[in-house]
Design an enzyme around this catalytic site. Structure first.
Site, PDB file in Angstrom:
ATOM      1  N   GLY A  92      -5.959  -3.165 -15.719  1.00  0.00           N
ATOM      2  CA  GLY A  92      -6.933  -4.078 -16.283  1.00  0.00           C
ATOM      3  C   GLY A  92      -6.410  -5.427 -16.709  1.00  0.00           C
ATOM      4  N   ILE A 131      -0.245   2.195 -15.616  1.00  0.00           N
ATOM      5  CA  ILE A 131      -0.763   3.482 -15.151  1.00  0.00           C
ATOM      6  C   ILE A 131      -1.472   3.331 -13.812  1.00  0.00           C
ATOM      7  CG2 ILE A 131      -1.139   4.445 -17.446  1.00  0.00           C
ATOM      8  CD1 ILE A 131      -4.086   3.559 -17.288  1.00  0.00           C
ATOM      9  N   ASN A 132      -1.629   4.447 -13.125  1.00  0.00           N
ATOM     10  CA  ASN A 132      -2.520   4.488 -11.969  1.00  0.00           C
ATOM     11  C   ASN A 132      -3.957   4.606 -12.509  1.00  0.00           C
ATOM     12  OD1 ASN A 132      -3.614   4.882  -9.307  1.00  0.00           O
ATOM     13  ND2 ASN A 132      -1.609   5.659  -8.684  1.00  0.00           N
ATOM     14  N   THR A 133      -4.907   4.774 -11.624  1.00  0.00           N
ATOM     15  CA  THR A 133      -6.315   4.763 -12.045  1.00  0.00           C
ATOM     16  C   THR A 133      -6.694   6.023 -12.831  1.00  0.00           C
ATOM     17  OG1 THR A 133      -6.903   5.668  -9.901  1.00  0.00           O
ATOM     18  CG2 THR A 133      -7.097   3.293 -10.153  1.00  0.00           C
ATOM     19  N   LYS A 166       0.873  -1.179   0.000  1.00  0.00           N
ATOM     20  CA  LYS A 166       0.000   0.000   0.000  1.00  0.00           C
ATOM     21  C   LYS A 166       0.909   1.228   0.000  1.00  0.00           C
ATOM     22  CE  LYS A 166      -3.585   2.435   0.363  1.00  0.00           C
ATOM     23  NZ  LYS A 166      -4.386   2.496  -0.877  1.00  0.00           N
ATOM     24  N   ALA A 191     -11.979   5.363  -4.305  1.00  0.00           N
ATOM     25  CA  ALA A 191     -11.353   6.559  -3.739  1.00  0.00           C
ATOM     26  C   ALA A 191     -11.003   6.203  -2.305  1.00  0.00           C
ATOM     27  CB  ALA A 191     -12.290   7.760  -3.789  1.00  0.00           C
ATOM     28  N   MET A 192      -9.930   5.397  -2.153  1.00  0.00           N
ATOM     29  CA  MET A 192      -9.522   4.968  -0.813  1.00  0.00           C
ATOM     30  C   MET A 192      -8.984   6.176  -0.042  1.00  0.00           C
ATOM     31  SD  MET A 192     -10.311   1.827  -1.336  1.00  0.00           S
ATOM     32  CE  MET A 192     -10.035   1.342   0.345  1.00  0.00           C
ATOM     33  N   CYS A 245      -1.812   9.218  -7.600  1.00  0.00           N
ATOM     34  CA  CYS A 245      -3.139   8.905  -7.084  1.00  0.00           C
ATOM     35  C   CYS A 245      -4.102  10.031  -7.467  1.00  0.00           C
ATOM     36  CB  CYS A 245      -3.108   8.752  -5.575  1.00  0.00           C
ATOM     37  SG  CYS A 245      -4.725   8.362  -4.897  1.00  0.00           S
TER      38      CYS A 245
HETATM   39  C1  LIG Z   1      -8.495  -0.392  -4.094  1.00  0.00           C
HETATM   40  C2  LIG Z   1      -7.330   0.183  -4.842  1.00  0.00           C
HETATM   41  C3  LIG Z   1      -6.344   0.860  -4.133  1.00  0.00           C
HETATM   42  C4  LIG Z   1      -5.244   1.399  -4.786  1.00  0.00           C
HETATM   43  N1  LIG Z   1      -4.273   2.029  -4.062  1.00  0.00           N
HETATM   44  C5  LIG Z   1      -3.150   2.478  -4.676  1.00  0.00           C
HETATM   45  C6  LIG Z   1      -2.084   3.030  -3.920  1.00  0.00           C
HETATM   46  O1  LIG Z   1      -2.114   3.110  -2.683  1.00  0.00           O
HETATM   47  N2  LIG Z   1      -0.993   3.480  -4.596  1.00  0.00           N
HETATM   48  C7  LIG Z   1      -0.881   3.390  -5.954  1.00  0.00           C
HETATM   49  O2  LIG Z   1       0.141   3.778  -6.504  1.00  0.00           O
HETATM   50  N3  LIG Z   1      -1.883   2.854  -6.691  1.00  0.00           N
HETATM   51  C8  LIG Z   1      -3.004   2.392  -6.084  1.00  0.00           C
HETATM   52  N4  LIG Z   1      -4.018   1.824  -6.837  1.00  0.00           N
HETATM   53  C9  LIG Z   1      -3.870   1.708  -8.290  1.00  0.00           C
HETATM   54  C10 LIG Z   1      -3.387   0.323  -8.699  1.00  0.00           C
HETATM   55  O3  LIG Z   1      -2.107   0.040  -8.153  1.00  0.00           O
HETATM   56  C11 LIG Z   1      -3.328   0.185 -10.239  1.00  0.00           C
HETATM   57  O4  LIG Z   1      -2.437   1.141 -10.742  1.00  0.00           O
HETATM   58  C12 LIG Z   1      -4.685   0.391 -10.889  1.00  0.00           C
HETATM   59  O5  LIG Z   1      -5.714  -0.160 -10.093  1.00  0.00           O
HETATM   60  C13 LIG Z   1      -4.773  -0.229 -12.281  1.00  0.00           C
HETATM   61  O6  LIG Z   1      -4.543  -1.618 -12.235  1.00  0.00           O
HETATM   62  P1  LIG Z   1      -5.716  -2.719 -12.199  1.00  0.00           P
HETATM   63  O7  LIG Z   1      -6.656  -2.418 -13.305  1.00  0.00           O
HETATM   64  O8  LIG Z   1      -5.012  -4.036 -12.335  1.00  0.00           O
HETATM   65  O9  LIG Z   1      -6.366  -2.585 -10.855  1.00  0.00           O
HETATM   66  C14 LIG Z   1      -5.134   1.280  -6.197  1.00  0.00           C
HETATM   67  C15 LIG Z   1      -6.137   0.614  -6.905  1.00  0.00           C
HETATM   68  C16 LIG Z   1      -7.217   0.058  -6.259  1.00  0.00           C
HETATM   69  C17 LIG Z   1      -8.274  -0.659  -7.058  1.00  0.00           C
END
Ligand SMILES: Cc1cc2nc3c(=O)[nH]c(=O)nc-3n(C[C@H](O)[C@H](O)[C@H](O)COP(=O)(O)O)c2cc1C
Ligand SMILES: Cc1cc2nc3c(=O)[nH]c(=O)nc-3n(C[C@H](O)[C@H](O)[C@H](O)COP(=O)(O)OP(=O)(O)OC[C@H]3O[C@@H](n4cnc5c(N)ncnc54)[C@H](O)[C@@H]3O)c2cc1C
Ligand code: FES
Lengths: 304, 256
Positions: free
Chosen positions: A242, A189-191, A47, A72-73, A128
């Site tokens: 994804g 990428i991040n979200t 995390k 949106a944690m 983030c």
């Molecule tokens: C519940 C959740 C919490 C996340 N927390 C973080 C985080 O603390 N730091 C970060 O760099 N990315 C965070 N992400 C982004 C993920 O690491 C990742 O980049 C993103 O979800 C895309 O990958 P995925 O489609 O496989 O989930 C989070 C994603 C999710 C779904």
């Protein structure tokens, strides 16, 4: 038929396979990270950890949509001092443990990295999309990204990865800034910034009102970002967004990723790392290829 | 899934602190499964289904106060049902419920009763008027009552009533209540070598509720209470964090 070797060396770090647990997913505790490591991940990312304890945004913090997940944690974390012990527990798993770190300015990043010494690599979360003053607010400014990366590199005794946000006009400019700052790799990428509204009441559903999209919906977005970064940068690109099966992983690698991270797909099963690794292995055997053949293949096909 | 809209059709004041909200949504859930209940504009919290269309809420803080004060016609958002519920096993079962812990156990008792299972319930609360679902449990089997202040039944804890039974007579034991109660019950079941024949419904801080974020995991197994639980077999809890600590919303350990 012999199984192809899926072990890789990533920024000097040995991994038994190219799948990595993405930051913020099942990464709150050492025992949780260990469980994911034991279920087949080649490496795990914690995390994102900050200076002070943060409870995160109010619930609802995450839910599933047809096309993916919205969250949106709000970077909940117990502070780097409190997390220290969790990192040590995670390391008992034997796979590399990457500490994800967030801060508002270069000094904060250095302080946290210093406090979390012993990680196998550091991933700087400058991406983030929904924590005010942190993350993407930082990660959309190339100068700041370069400065933060440089400060982190000076402090860290291990490789530094920089995780990028797609919520910018030109992700390559930010990737180049990270590279100038001395990053050993970028993670993309991040979200993707997004929102959902409850049609029964008109309320935005997330406690933070808006958040980030992950899962299948963002896979093509991630593929394009990785494709562009691979073309522009000299450092390795780690693909995330994804990925839920080996086909997604192969596609991400053909775009230029030398390893993949998996987050949301853990919703279906924690065995996703094993499944992707096995699928990848069979794919390579049946096509008579090794990993290096597929990394960036799309670029070679179109002659770039 | 996005939250479903659930309109409240009946409000039942069960005890001075506990209220049942019946809604217009009937969920196909196993006993012990939970839903995430969204109080719009305020918070979203986990709640067991006390009936396929109901939740039973104890007033402890802001969200539960808002729920307790709701009226017929008000609405909430519901995601779920989620998690792993109780598995009904055997012909003779023991239920141990403390306080609002009766909520997930009532549908189990009703299901077991309908299948002709022999049911014993040990029901505890702080005071006599805080006993939850005593009448409903009585329709399903024998009920023994304990109250902390002695205002009804045995003066003391549910754990003390356990000694009145030969625990090994039961095929399965089902437990939900305050953490320290569950921890003591686990010790007793462990001494009777019953831990593998027991199921506990756990409580940890939930965020996503769908097994992704990691907020609710327990040490040292890394099990997610929201997805691998909330119902977990007792043998999985021996030497765990149960009764010792849990984590708050930041992830920091809080001792019990
Ligand atoms: C519940 C959740 C919490 C996340 N927390 C973080 C985080 O603390 N730091 C970060 O760099 N990315 C965070 N992400 C982004 C993920 O690491 C990742 O980049 C993103 O979800 C895309 O990958 P995925 O489609 O496989 O989930 C989070 C994603 C999710 C779904
Ligand atoms: C699987 C499960 C089933 C539950 N079933 C019931 C039930 O049937 N009836 C009932 O009355 N209560 C139930 N609870 C407990 C209920 O979720 C909390 O009492 C409620 O969240 C308190 O919210 P609050 O805003 O009123 O209190 P706050 O003042 O916010 O918090 C009081 C305490 O409640 C707990 N809490 C707060 N937010 C959460 C959260 N998001 N997740 C978990 N715990 C939280 C914390 O431990 C906190 O110390 C259940 C909990 C879980 C995990
Ligand atoms: S609450 Fe997110 S994993 Fe359980």
């Amino acid at each position: 038929m012999t199984k192809p070797d899926l072990s890789i060396e990533l920024t000097g770090m040995g991994m038994k396979n190219p799948t990595i647990l993405a930051a913020g997913v099942l990464g709150t505790t050492g025992s949780s990270l260990k469980r994911v490591a034991n279920s087949g991940a080649g490496a795990v990312v914690t995390k994102s950890i900050g200076i002070e304890p943060k409870p995160g945004h109010p619930n609802p913090t995450m839910f599933k949509l047809e096309c993916g997940f919205l969250n949106a944690m709000g970077l909940p974390n117990p502070s780097y001092k409190e997390f220290r012990g969790e990192l040590d527990t995670a390391k008992e798993s034997g796979v590399p443990v990457i500490a994800s770190v967030f801060g508002a300015h270069p000094d904060e990043f250095s302080k946290i990295i210093d406090g979390l010494d012993g990680a196998d690599a550091y991933e700087l979360n400058v991406s983030c999309p929904h924590a005010s003053g942190y993350g993407a607010v930082v990660g959309t400014d190339p100068l700041l990204v370069e400065e933060i990366t440089r400060a982190a590199k000076q402090t860290a005794n291990a490789p530094v990865w920089v995780k990028l946000t797609p919520n910018v006009t030109d992700i390559v400019a930010i990737g180049e800034a990270a590279q100038r700052g001395g990053a050993d790799a970028v993670v993309a990428i991040n979200t993707v910034r997004s929102m959902a509204i409850d049609i029964h009441s008109g309320y935005p559903i997330l406690g933070n009102l808006y958040g980030g999209l992950s899962g299948p919906a963002i896979h093509p977005v991630a593929v394009k970002c990785v494709y562009d970064l691979y073309q522009a940068l000299d450092i390795p690109v780690i693909g995330v967004g994804g990925i839920a099966n080996y086909q997604d992983a192969v596609e991400m690698m053909m775009a230029g990723a030398c390893a993949v991270q998996i987050g949301s797909a853990i919703y279906d099963s924690i065995s996703v790392f094993d499944d992707v690794t096995m699928g990848l292995s069979e794919y390579l055997v049946s096509h008579g290829l090794v990993l290096d053949d597929i990394i960036g293949l799309a670029h070679r096909k179109v002659g770039l | 899934m996005k939250p479903q809209n659930a309109v409240i059709t009946e409000v039942i004041h069960e005890t001075p602190t506990i209220t049942t909200l019946k809604t217009d949504i009937m969920l196909d859930a196993a006993p012990g499964q939970f839903v995430m209940v969204w109080v719009r504009g305020l918070d979203e919290v986990p709640m067991a289904l006390s009936q396929p269309d109901s939740i039973t809420v104890q007033r402890v803080g802001e969200a539960t106060a808002a729920l307790s004060d709701m009226h017929v016609g008000d609405s909430i958002g519901i995601r779920g049902p989620f998690g792993k519920g109780f598995e009904l096993e055997g012909d003779r079962i023991l239920l141990i419920a403390g306080g609002v812990g009766s909520a997930p156990l009532l549908p189990l008792a009703q299901l077991a009763h309908a299948k002709g299972v022999d049911i014993t319930v040990i029901l505890g609360a702080r005071t006599g008027d805080e006993l939850l679902f005593e009448q409903q449990f009585s329709k399903c089997g024998r009920v023994s009552v304990a109250t902390d202040d002695g205002s009804k039944g045995h003066h003391g804890f549910v754990t003390e009533l356990m000694s009145q039974f030969d625990l090994t007579d039961f095929d399965q034991c089902y437990v939900c209540g305050p953490e320290l109660m569950m921890d003591r019950v686990l010790d007793i079941l462990h001494s009777a070598e019953m831990e593998a024949r027991s199921q506990f419904s756990l409580h940890r801080y939930f965020k996503c509720g769908i097994g992704v974020c990691g907020a609710c995991t327990i040490d040292p197994s890394g099990l997610r209470v929201c997805k691998d639980g909330p119902v977990v077999h007792g043998n999985m809890l021996i030497n765990s964090e149960l009764g010792r600590y849990h984590r708050d919303a930041t992830g920091k350990k809080i001792g019990h």
